[in-house]
Each structure stands twice: as C-alpha cells, then as structure tokens.
Write a protein that holds these residues in place. Sequence first.
Motif, PDB file in Angstrom:
ATOM      1  N   GLU A  32       0.833  -1.194   0.000  1.00  0.00           N
ATOM      2  CA  GLU A  32       0.000   0.000   0.000  1.00  0.00           C
ATOM      3  C   GLU A  32       0.873   1.251   0.000  1.00  0.00           C
ATOM      4  N   SER A  33       0.236   2.400  -0.188  1.00  0.00           N
ATOM      5  CA  SER A  33       0.932   3.670  -0.036  1.00  0.00           C
ATOM      6  C   SER A  33       1.487   3.769   1.383  1.00  0.00           C
ATOM      7  N   GLY A  34       2.744   4.218   1.487  1.00  0.00           N
ATOM      8  CA  GLY A  34       3.371   4.322   2.792  1.00  0.00           C
ATOM      9  C   GLY A  34       4.028   3.062   3.272  1.00  0.00           C
ATOM     10  N   SER A  48      -9.278  -1.235   8.587  1.00  0.00           N
ATOM     11  CA  SER A  48      -8.362  -0.105   8.489  1.00  0.00           C
ATOM     12  C   SER A  48      -7.867   0.228   9.895  1.00  0.00           C
ATOM     13  N   GLN A  57      -3.943  16.949   5.234  1.00  0.00           N
ATOM     14  CA  GLN A  57      -3.588  16.113   6.375  1.00  0.00           C
ATOM     15  C   GLN A  57      -4.304  14.773   6.359  1.00  0.00           C
ATOM     16  N   SER A  73      -5.350  10.995   4.391  1.00  0.00           N
ATOM     17  CA  SER A  73      -4.894  10.012   3.416  1.00  0.00           C
ATOM     18  C   SER A  73      -5.785  10.053   2.187  1.00  0.00           C
ATOM     19  N   GLY A  74      -5.384   9.384   1.115  1.00  0.00           N
ATOM     20  CA  GLY A  74      -6.194   9.365  -0.104  1.00  0.00           C
ATOM     21  C   GLY A  74      -7.565   8.769   0.128  1.00  0.00           C
ATOM     22  N   GLN A  85      -9.215   8.649   3.010  1.00  0.00           N
ATOM     23  CA  GLN A  85     -10.001   9.567   3.845  1.00  0.00           C
ATOM     24  C   GLN A  85     -10.538  10.733   3.023  1.00  0.00           C
ATOM     25  N   ARG A  86      -9.721  11.274   2.122  1.00  0.00           N
ATOM     26  CA  ARG A  86     -10.194  12.384   1.283  1.00  0.00           C
ATOM     27  C   ARG A  86     -11.366  11.946   0.419  1.00  0.00           C
ATOM     28  N   VAL A  89      -7.682   0.270  -0.140  1.00  0.00           N
ATOM     29  CA  VAL A  89      -8.504   1.479   0.049  1.00  0.00           C
ATOM     30  C   VAL A  89      -9.631   1.503  -0.983  1.00  0.00           C
TER      31      VAL A  89
END
Length: 660
Positions: free
Chosen positions: A70-72, A300, A534, A536-537, A539-540, A569
């Motif tokens: 994943e990202s991160g 998550s 602030q 994450s993708g 969450q946005r 995600v």
Amino acid sequence: MTAARAEPDTGPGGEPHTGPGGGPGAEPAGHLVTVEGLSVDLPTRQGVVHAVRDVSLSLRAGECLAVVGESGSGKSVTARALLGLAGDGADVRARTLTFAGRDLRRLTPRQWRLLRGRHIGYVLQDALTSLDPLRRVGDEVAEPLEVHGLASRDDLDELVAGLLAEVGVPDPGERLMQYPHELSGGLRQRALIASAIAARPSLLIADEPTTALDVTVQAQVLALLEARREAGTAVLLISHDLAVVARLADHIAILYAGTVVERGPAADLLAAPAHPYTAELLAAVPTVDGPRREVPAPRSAPPAETGCPYAPRCPLADDRCAAQAPPPVAHGPGREVRCWHPGTVRPGPPDPDVPPLPLDRPAAPAGGAHAVRPASPNGRAAAPAAGPAPGRAVVTVRGITKRFRSPGGSWRTAVDDVSFDLVAGEALGIVGESGSGKSTIARIVLTEFDADAGSVLLDGQAWSGLRERDRRARRSRIQLVDQDPLSSFDPRFTVEDVVAEALPRARHGGRDRVVALLGQVGLQPGLLRRRPGQLSGGQRQRVAIARALAPAPDVIVCDEPVSALDVTVQAQILALLTRLRRDAGVSLLFISHDLGVIRQVCDRVAVMKDGAIVEIGDVDTVFRSPRAVYTTALLAAVPRIDAGPHARKPVSATDLKGPP
C-alpha cells in the motif's frame, strides 16, 4: 541524502549473518542486485519515520522482481535507495547494498550521477510531471545519451526516433518534436520508458508505471517492460496491485509498514499466500471472471509500533503477535514469511466502520438489456437502442453529441449520439479507454458542458439547455465525486467546512449534521478540524462522498473515484458506495476505465469507443458474452491474478483499435 552506512553483519538477533553463498555476508552468485538488511529513516516535523526496516531483496539479469504494498509501505523509498535518491537527510543503512558487484554504500555523489541513467534506468508513475513541460519529447529521451556521452549530436535525432519506435510510439519522427502536453497519457509513459532505456541500463526500476492508466494502455506498458526483461534487463517493478504484477513478475516481495512480510516465486505466492496481508491484497482485487462476489472491506488500522505491525488488521492476531515481531522463516522452496501463523490464511472480518454488504442487488433494467451498435446502411454506426427501462428514470440521456476544436483548428467529436437511462436505485457503469468520451458525458449530465445536440432530462424534466438560474433549485439533486478530491477542496477549509458547505441552508444543522454524514462514510469526528492535505487518499475520498451526500441527492456521478487508490482502500470505497446505494437509495452514474471495478459496483454497463456506446446491457451478461469486438478486446486486456500462460499473453495494440 545521508550516505548509506554499513550495518554490522549480523542477523536480527545479533548472530553472525550468513549469506546465501555460505560464508559470512557472501553475495549470491549471479545476482545483479543484492540488498540485505536495508533500513531507511526519514526526518519529518513530527519526528523520524522508519520508512524501511530490515529489507532484503535480490534480483538477477533478465528477471522481474515486483515489490508490492500500500501507499506508505516503503516500496518507493526502497527503490530510490538503489538510486541514491532516498531524500534529503535520509539515514540509509544496510549490511549489503550492491549493484553489479559495486558497493552502493560507498559511492560519492559524482559516482551516483554516473550510475543513474547509464546503468540504472528509472520510470516514474506520472509521466506528465516527470517530463519537463518546456522541453520537447526528443530532448527528454536524448538526455541520457548526451549526459553519458553515448552519441554524437549528429546521430541523436535518428537514435531518439529509433527508441520511440522501439517502445511503440507512432510517427516517432513527428512525436520527438512535440511537447509532453501534446501526447496522450499512454504516449507520455512510452516516452518516459524510452528515456529510461536509452543508455541500455542493466537494471530498470519502474515505480507504479501503470497506475491510473486505462486497461489497454496498461497492457501495452506491461508488454514493453516484458520485452525489456526478455532482452536481459533486470526489472524492479513497484506496484500496489497484485493483478498488474502477476503477468510480469518472476518473484514478488510484499511490503507492509516498511517490512517485507512475504517473498517468493510469483506463481507460488499468488496461488497460496502465506501471510494474511498478502491474502487481503489478493481478495481486494476486483475480477472480471467467474462468479461475481461481494468483496468485504478490509479492516483499516495503523501499523502497530510493537510486535507484528500487521496485528491490528489481522484476523489471526493473538497475544504473541501483539507482543513480539515475528522473524522471517522459510515457507517452501525460495519462500520466506514473517508471521507467527504462516499459511493459516482465512477471510478476515469486514471493517467495523463499514456495515456488511447486501448479498442481493436491484434487478437490472430489462429494457435494452443487451444491445450493440449496429452498422447503418450509410456505413456509419447507429446508436444501440436504449429501450424503455422499468421504474422511474432519474436521468434520461437522448442523442447527445459534443465536439471540441483542436489547437490546429480541426474539430474532434468527443461524444457521438449517445442515449441511455439511469433508473432510480441502480448503478450504471460507463467504461472505455482514455479519450473515449466517458468523462465528457459525465460533465454534460452535470451541465458543466452544453451538448451540441441531444438532451438530458432530470426526473423527466428538462435539465440541459436551461439557464443556470432555472436549474439552481434542483442542482442539489445531482452531485459529483471526482477522481482527485484534493484538487476540488479548498486547502484552507477544514473537513467540517468542506462538508458543511454542501448542506442546504434550510437544513444547515451545524456540526451535528456534519458528524452524522462523516459517520455514514466511516470517518470519526476527530477528523473535523483537519485540512485536506492532512488526510490520506482514502479519507479524502470518503470526505468527498460525505459532501456529495450532504444535500440528499437522487444521483451521484462518480468520475474515476478509485483509479488512483490502493487496492485495499479501493475496496473500502467500493463497499461504501454499495452500502450507500442500499441505505440511501441513491443512483450512481459510475465512470471508470477499470472493468473489475465496474463489475463489482454496477448493475448495467455501457462500453464506449471513440465517443460512441458500442455495447450496453446487464453487467454479467456483457462480461460473460460480449457481442462487440471492442468489448472482447477490453476484457482480454484486463490484468488477472494468474501465474499461467493466460496472464503472460501480450495484448496487441491493433487488437484494441479495431472496429467496434
């Protein structure tokens, strides 16, 4: 970047480290790249981030190693450490970090510059931002040849044209004179690959080279990388999608929270994952084959600071997992896994923030159940008949056409005589390549564009062709969830401001109403004061959906809402949209280039090519028995988690540009 430092040659417990060759720290014979015990720490305002932790990898010439996570997860930082580009102030440590027998920990900045481009090529994810907008494509491709003195100026144009032709760019002599913005996304990515292979490097690092590309361009880019591998180039492929790497990878390493949790031969790992995180990644990939299944939303939770980092998300976690990090253990020939319960993989519970998905779906409209675009007597394809759909049509599109003028003065038809109905409570998917007209249709339905011909009705009443003041009272009934919510949010606004702005003034219930909307999309009230940057993708995207729900719309237009998200995600967002359809009764007009996503979310699908709908019908029927040649080609190009010959079969560009 801080120069890489040598770590003591010991194992995790302090014992002398024995390399695969048998002696202390021995380098495996024949390996082009050897990484042992790589750790990278990055300084931030919030403190030091342990981006990579004790990663060990190896790669031979003519092989492809895929690093997936994943990202991160640390996959890009791992790749950049091999290029000496881990970042300013980065602390890079390793027991072994070699390329072609050279110790990368001891290179000077000048030696790094001589290595990059000449011996190690680098393909980034976003070609548009990677290519200089003020330089012609030919100059970008020629740069490695010039910097490393591999060609004279007199030979450059011919060599660059040859490189562009090699990667499948049509009319290379003309394309090398164009600027990046004048090329399509697929051609830009090909130009970036041409630049990366110009000096014939022995290692090619491709960092998410197909993310957000449509399925046909994605297949062609993977075919290019496969050709380089077969020519003897080692390929390090960075991705978040196991379906993408299944076709190309010989070996796979799975990263989570900076740690390799599983690695091994691709065929074995994909057929029988040993780590529950690998199983989660596999389960999250939407498919186009076999029975249609509801994919549970993955849990998550942030990685644990102590014990196994995956424990907060793991269905197998116990007290030992929470207290002690598992060491790497062998799991069959050539395989290694960090897990206290290797091979005990079972489906995990859904995310507690996302209620279970319904097993039944609304019945698909029968009218126009499966139609293709037939040829008319004058040779021009006629639009497939939409047919009357049962139930109330919330959006009615009839015969819309839209043309745009090109910079050269010619006209291009973006949408050509398109008709369809969107029925209350259903999800209609529109799928096709980039440039097929999908997003233009979405913008016409939203009345951001005016159609040149045809009409759009909203709940049976005129919608297109009106003055905006005549539409304003009904504007809240149709909302948009865009691909990139960050660009549509005011960066100065908090999450509370973003969502509250969309509430009708008469129902502006303040913070309580915003908290309720965030709860609907699985977000906690603690995010209210955060700003978009602030989040994450995922969450946005949830905030964007909450904002779209605020005025209680009848229709939500989703334009590529998950194309840039990790598969886990993505699964959470798709599960959320499915639940909202059930609970709120909202209709979805779902635009995507991903056929697996369309199949998971939608009841019906319309397939577009060159601005026209070439096939429309029930999603299961269209995917199981496509009637249009183009639909068949699209389905053939979809990456599949299959280690057999089917996954490695290349897709010819001519197969994707044939008649409908």
